[in-house]
Scaffold this active site. Structure first.
Site, PDB file in Angstrom:
ATOM      1  N   ASN B  58      -6.118   0.577  -3.439  1.00 10.17           N
ATOM      2  CA  ASN B  58      -5.534   1.840  -3.003  1.00 10.17           C
ATOM      3  C   ASN B  58      -6.628   2.888  -3.159  1.00 10.17           C
ATOM      4  O   ASN B  58      -6.984   3.256  -4.278  1.00 10.17           O
ATOM      5  CB  ASN B  58      -4.303   2.193  -3.843  1.00 10.17           C
ATOM      6  CG  ASN B  58      -3.706   3.542  -3.449  1.00 10.17           C
ATOM      7  OD1 ASN B  58      -4.436   4.481  -3.182  1.00 10.17           O
ATOM      8  ND2 ASN B  58      -2.385   3.624  -3.404  1.00 10.17           N
ATOM      9  N   TYR B 167       1.559  -0.932   1.348  1.00  8.45           N
ATOM     10  CA  TYR B 167       1.658   0.206   0.439  1.00  8.45           C
ATOM     11  C   TYR B 167       3.133   0.579   0.326  1.00  8.45           C
ATOM     12  O   TYR B 167       3.703   1.229   1.189  1.00  8.45           O
ATOM     13  CB  TYR B 167       0.830   1.384   0.985  1.00  8.45           C
ATOM     14  CG  TYR B 167       0.983   2.669   0.217  1.00  8.45           C
ATOM     15  CD1 TYR B 167       0.925   2.694  -1.170  1.00  8.45           C
ATOM     16  CD2 TYR B 167       1.154   3.872   0.886  1.00  8.45           C
ATOM     17  CE1 TYR B 167       1.049   3.879  -1.868  1.00  8.45           C
ATOM     18  CE2 TYR B 167       1.277   5.066   0.201  1.00  8.45           C
ATOM     19  CZ  TYR B 167       1.229   5.062  -1.179  1.00  8.45           C
ATOM     20  OH  TYR B 167       1.364   6.230  -1.858  1.00  8.45           O
ATOM     21  N   ASP B 207      -0.571  -2.110  -3.027  1.00  8.24           N
ATOM     22  CA  ASP B 207       0.009  -1.241  -4.042  1.00  8.24           C
ATOM     23  C   ASP B 207       1.515  -1.396  -3.957  1.00  8.24           C
ATOM     24  O   ASP B 207       2.159  -0.834  -3.083  1.00  8.24           O
ATOM     25  CB  ASP B 207      -0.401   0.209  -3.798  1.00  8.24           C
ATOM     26  CG  ASP B 207       0.221   1.160  -4.815  1.00  8.24           C
ATOM     27  OD1 ASP B 207       1.076   0.713  -5.611  1.00  8.24           O
ATOM     28  OD2 ASP B 207      -0.150   2.345  -4.809  1.00  8.24           O
ATOM     29  N   HIS B 304      -6.747   4.639  -8.252  1.00  8.65           N
ATOM     30  CA  HIS B 304      -6.549   3.209  -8.478  1.00  8.65           C
ATOM     31  C   HIS B 304      -7.929   2.553  -8.519  1.00  8.65           C
ATOM     32  O   HIS B 304      -8.894   3.091  -7.992  1.00  8.65           O
ATOM     33  CB  HIS B 304      -5.764   2.566  -7.330  1.00  8.65           C
ATOM     34  CG  HIS B 304      -4.367   3.072  -7.162  1.00  8.65           C
ATOM     35  ND1 HIS B 304      -3.254   2.313  -7.405  1.00  8.65           N
ATOM     36  CD2 HIS B 304      -3.900   4.275  -6.756  1.00  8.65           C
ATOM     37  CE1 HIS B 304      -2.163   3.006  -7.154  1.00  8.65           C
ATOM     38  NE2 HIS B 304      -2.529   4.205  -6.755  1.00  8.65           N
TER      39      HIS B 304
END
Lengths: 313, 313
Positions: B58, B167, B207, B304
DNA sequence: CGTGCAATG
DNA sequence: CATTGCACG
């Protein structure tokens, strides 16, 4: 070094050091000269002459300016030792006024902030003073429009005159706001000044967002429909301010001198000195008291530079 | 130097160098250890073993990452020599895909960008590959909601498996989007995977916006109603993914090991290692092929860090 | 705290 | 090419 420079190289070398001393116009008309603050300012007033130094500066966001370690309004104070500083485009919100005051307060105990309440972080004017004014007013108090919502005027009353810091609305891309600017704003401002004059002379300062004559703009032919140089704005500037007795102090002192106060970020034009004179100090009845109306083109931190006025009192 | 450090100083000195090797929990439960990528990774596969290295990250805005001279996705490529890189939160607009592709294309000729078309510069996923996939699909194609408008899934089909870069929507402040996240998103994603599984194994990466167990978050007690650690999200994670046969590859390989992948910018928590493990590589049927599932906590440029998966093929 | 957009100049 | 605010995380 021993290298012989060609004409072009000489010019660009000058431009790199002090662009504003070079006339960037391709065809300088008549006998125009470039303004040079190092050679065109009068000698200081004799010791003991009662005077007041007023500066005005469109800072294009005061918070960003204060972040620059290299410069702040207070460093300008150290350098110029002004009595009053007028600001435009502070972009300060009401809620942040106290915080900003602290960052500035170094001998300048009196500051007055007119903030936009319609669009946050937009426009905004201020007067920062070492002298305590007799009174202060925010906006014009005159009816009609958005003026007083956008923090475009603040007025401080001193003993012998009113001082106005104003940020005249830009006519915008596509001249969207041109008619508002002319019909509403300029007329209201003109009426406001007329009201004040009834009691005291007025010193009108700030970003008037108009390059009045061809000498005040780099490329007049190419900007006839650009906000700030339309015939409407130029005529309005004359009718509403000059014809009412106001004086463009820089132009009076320096006829035929090209001095810019705005460059804009868009085309990296500060180094080529290709821009506009928009920031005037225009005063009525005080014109005879002007000792120096000057430009400080080497002060960075905004797309405008500060200008100053020294008044004999 | 000859200075003798106190215990506290020793700790903070360790924290400064490699925070993730220090267990920041005040009361580490059971026999938890901090993940240390330098000591906890298996030896390389023998020469000639057919394998594939997949990474996922991410990046919290790819444009900003590419601006950092100190690091770019391609530098990660040089360091890690991955075969495929999955990205989340690229925040790339459709109109900018070609420009970004150019900045990345250094041996990775195949890249696929799923961009948000509802909110520009929001969300966005990608798969960047040195191997040409057999096919690619954007979104889930399943009905119901915003999913496919927000660029949250892209799938590449390789010979022996599907690879998904996703995501998962954050449940938001005040858990505004929690029910959407659980009822709509997680279920749709689960169904989508089930469909794909009918033809090939699936490697689900990205993520996943859920810290599954207490070991996966710094302060479990204080975050029971925080987006990403609500009981609803944790149960949904189990029901929709783990119970369907998917495997949290890092956890399987490292039971009792605390490894975070997300710190957030808000409280400067990267240096104190107080955060979450949100970015999983979770794969079905491929679990037996995993040689290493690892975290690279020292890679900066986002809130991240990237994680990796080495698959034996 | 940091990203990327939007409005404004 | 800058500023500020904003949504989002």
């Amino acid at each position: 070094s021993s290298k012989v420079l060609k004409t072009d190289e000489v010019t660009s070398s000058l431009v790199q050091s002090e662009p504003w001393t070079v006339l960037a116009h391709k065809k300088p008309e008549k006998d125009w000269k470039a303004y040079n603050p190092k050679t065109m300012r009068p000698p200081s007033l004799p010791e003991g002459t009662k005077s007041m130094k007023i500066m005005t500066w469109n800072v294009n966001g005061l918070r960003a300016l204060l972040k620059l370690e290299s410069f702040s309004a207070l460093q300008l104070a150290q350098r110029e030792n002004f009595d009053v500083l007028c600001l435009q485009e502070t972009k300060i919100q009401v809620k942040d006024v106290e915080e900003v005051k602290k960052a500035l307060s170094d001998g300048y105990d009196h500051s007055f902030w007119s903030c936009s309440v319609s669009k946050l972080g937009y426009s905004g004017t201020a007067i920062i003073s070492r002298i305590k004014p007799l009174s202060v007013r925010y906006g014009t108090g005159l009816s009609g429009s958005d003026h007083d919502m956008e923090g475009r005027i603040v007025t401080a009353e001193f003993e012998s005159f009113y001082l106005i810091s104003t940020y005249v609305p830009n006519s915008g891309d596509g001249l969207k706001r041109l008619s508002y600017r002319i019909e509403e704003w300029d007329k209201t401002l003109s009426n406001y000044i007329k009201e004040l004059e009834k009691s005291k002379p007025v010193v009108l300062t700030g970003d008037l967002n108009c390059a009045h004559e061809e000498i005040d703009i780099y490329n007049p032919a190419g900007n006839k429909r650009s906000a700030g140089f339309t015939i409407e704005e130029r005529e309005s500037f004359r009718e509403n301010f000059l014809d009412k007795g106001f004086v463009d102090t820089f132009r009076k002192q320096h006829p035929g001198v090209v001095g810019y106060t705005y460059w804009g970020y868009r085309h990296g034009t500060r180094k080529t000195n290709k821009r506009w004179r928009l920031d005037y100090l225009v005063s009525e009845s005080m014109a005879g008291n002007v000792h120096d109306s000057y430009i400080l083109p080497d002060i960075n931190g905004s797309d405008h530079c500060p200008i100053g006025l020294i008044l004999k009192l």
